[in-house]
Design a protein around this motif. Structure first.
Motif, short mmCIF file in Angstrom:
data_model
loop_
_atom_site.label_atom_id
_atom_site.label_comp_id
_atom_site.label_asym_id
_atom_site.label_seq_id
_atom_site.Cartn_x
_atom_site.Cartn_y
_atom_site.Cartn_z
N ASP A 167 43.39 18.19 42.26
CA ASP A 167 42.45 18.96 41.45
C ASP A 167 43.23 19.73 40.37
OD1 ASP A 167 40.77 21.01 40.44
OD2 ASP A 167 39.53 20.94 42.24
N PRO A 168 43.02 19.45 39.09
CA PRO A 168 43.79 20.11 38.02
C PRO A 168 43.66 21.64 38.05
CG PRO A 168 42.56 18.24 37.15
CD PRO A 168 42.08 18.46 38.54
N GLN A 169 42.50 22.13 38.43
CA GLN A 169 42.29 23.58 38.48
C GLN A 169 43.17 24.22 39.55
OE1 GLN A 169 38.47 25.53 39.93
NE2 GLN A 169 38.19 25.72 37.70
N LEU A 170 43.24 23.58 40.70
CA LEU A 170 44.07 24.10 41.79
C LEU A 170 45.56 23.96 41.47
CD1 LEU A 170 42.14 22.82 44.93
CD2 LEU A 170 41.92 25.00 43.74
N GLU A 171 45.93 22.87 40.83
CA GLU A 171 47.33 22.69 40.46
C GLU A 171 47.75 23.74 39.42
OE1 GLU A 171 51.13 21.01 40.58
OE2 GLU A 171 49.41 20.88 41.93
N THR B 234 41.28 34.86 37.56
CA THR B 234 41.01 34.76 36.13
C THR B 234 42.15 34.01 35.45
OG1 THR B 234 39.77 36.84 36.12
CG2 THR B 234 40.57 36.02 34.00
N ALA B 235 41.81 33.00 34.66
CA ALA B 235 42.80 32.22 33.92
C ALA B 235 42.32 32.07 32.48
CB ALA B 235 42.99 30.85 34.56
N ALA B 236 43.16 32.49 31.54
CA ALA B 236 42.81 32.42 30.11
C ALA B 236 41.46 33.08 29.84
CB ALA B 236 42.81 30.98 29.63
N SER B 237 41.28 34.27 30.42
CA SER B 237 40.05 35.07 30.27
C SER B 237 38.82 34.40 30.87
CB SER B 237 39.79 35.37 28.78
OG SER B 237 40.89 36.07 28.21
N THR B 238 39.02 33.37 31.67
CA THR B 238 37.90 32.68 32.31
C THR B 238 37.94 32.96 33.81
OG1 THR B 238 37.96 30.91 30.67
CG2 THR B 238 36.80 30.45 32.73
N PHE B 239 36.80 33.38 34.37
CA PHE B 239 36.73 33.67 35.79
C PHE B 239 36.58 32.36 36.56
CE2 PHE B 239 34.21 34.64 39.64
CZ PHE B 239 35.10 35.52 40.25
N MET B 240 37.48 32.14 37.52
CA MET B 240 37.46 30.94 38.35
C MET B 240 36.95 31.28 39.73
SD MET B 240 38.69 28.63 36.31
CE MET B 240 39.77 28.43 34.86
N ASP B 241 35.95 30.54 40.18
CA ASP B 241 35.38 30.76 41.50
C ASP B 241 35.50 29.48 42.33
OD1 ASP B 241 33.88 31.21 43.78
OD2 ASP B 241 32.23 32.21 42.73
N ARG B 242 36.41 29.50 43.31
CA ARG B 242 36.58 28.35 44.19
C ARG B 242 36.33 28.74 45.64
NH1 ARG B 242 38.43 23.60 42.28
NH2 ARG B 242 37.34 23.01 44.19
N THR B 243 35.28 29.56 45.81
CA THR B 243 34.90 29.94 47.16
C THR B 243 34.27 28.77 47.91
OG1 THR B 243 32.82 30.83 46.24
CG2 THR B 243 34.61 32.38 46.64
N ASP B 244 34.11 27.63 47.24
CA ASP B 244 33.64 26.43 47.93
C ASP B 244 34.71 25.88 48.87
OD1 ASP B 244 34.95 25.87 45.32
OD2 ASP B 244 34.83 23.79 46.00
#
Length: 314
Positions: A181-185, A248-258
């Motif tokens: 997963d690119p987001q997790l990497e 938060t990455a690059a001012s973007t909130f990341m939610d991976r509570t899934d």
């Protein structure tokens, strides 16, 4: 574990130097033995001062200097990382005590004093790091950390007092996690580091801590090899933040509570490297160092209530 690794490296250098210079027996009966032991004691004191002091200075520059200072304060981090960081504290205190004991033994300290000095080393330097945490705005003094530090030293010291040996050892293993997963990497590269050594020290998802018990020490009449151990391990998966998988990455909130965060338990075989016979000082030093690491072996894994098997786990 990544902050504590600075201290482990410092004291490991001390132990290797002293261990490599060991002879089969110390010449206590000789007339000049007192002078020899005084020289050794002075050498160990200097090496520990340089090793620990240097590692603390390096830790301050590499870690704390990048974060704002604050007044001394407390911080309750008991629920972070599914307790993986606490197990890491216990492991570090155990290894600091074990390594310190080797140094003081070589210096000629009595059995009782060597255990006492090593225990003070295991707790003392961890306490210094905790104090530095207390003055950092990003962390704080944690009584949970101190409890884990005390437990690690107690596991080592109690066995040394009772048996004058370590029948059960605290060990460590780690592997490199590459996420599809690119987001997790990207999160892992940001938070745990992009280089292999960084990942091994920072990525709790890739670490396993072990209690490794020597079979022959508990059952001397068994026909099992003297170096064979049985190990129980603890690890955890899907952790991309201390408490929850949001960032938060690059001012973007990341939610991976899934992603469900869960612990894992392991059952495996291991090797007590110091029980492998050798007359070589260099090999003895190498085996001493290796005995802090779990040997890769077939492993049963209990995860989310289900058992699985991995032929080689590390």
């Amino acid at each position: 574990m990544h902050k504590r690794s600075f201290l482990l490296l410092g004291c490991l250098c001390v132990a290797i130097i002293c261990f490599a210079q060991q002879k089969d027996s110390l010449p206590f009966e000789h007339a000049d033995s007192s002078t020899l032991l005084k020289k050794r004691l002075l050498l160990v004191t200097k090496l520990q001062t340089l090793g620990y002091g240097g590692s603390l200075l390096a830790l301050n520059q590499a870690w704390y200097a990048h974060y704002p200072r604050s007044g001394f304060h407390f911080y309750n981090d008991g629920g972070e990382w599914l307790k993986m960081d606490k197990v890491g504290h216990a492991y570090s205190a155990y290894q600091l005590s074990r390594i310190g004991h080797t140094s003081w033994q070589w210096a000629g300290a009595s059995t009782q004093k060597a255990i006492l000095y090593a225990s003070v080393t295991g707790i003392g330097y961890q306490t210094i790091i905790e104090t530095l945490d207390g003055f950092s705005s990003q962390w704080g003094w944690s009584w949970n950390d101190m409890a884990a530090n005390t437990l690690g030293t107690a596991i080592w010291a109690s066995q040394q007092w009772a048996w004058n040996t370590q029948k059960v050892r605290l060990k460590f293993s780690a592997h490199y996690n590459k996420y599809s997963d690119p987001q997790l990497e990207a999160r892992s590269n940001q938070y745990f580091g992009g280089f292999f050594p960084e990942r091994l020290l920072k990525d709790y998802n890739a670490q396993t801590y072990w209690l490794s018990a020597n079979i022959h020490s508990f059952f001397p009449k068994t026909h099992a090899p003297k170096w064979l151990n049985v190990a129980v391990g603890y690890g955890a998966e899907n952790m991309f933040g201390g408490y929850q998988n949001t960032w938060t990455a690059a001012s973007t909130f990341m939610d991976r509570t899934d992603l469900k965060r869960y612990p894992q338990w392991y059952l495996s075989l291991d090797v007590d490297f110091e029980k492998i016979p050798t007359k070589s000082k260099a090999v003895k030093s190498l085996l001493f160092v290796l005995n802090s690491i779990k040997f890769p072996a077939p492993t049963l894994i209990l995860s989310n209530g289900k058992w699985s098997c991995q032929w080689i786990y590390y």
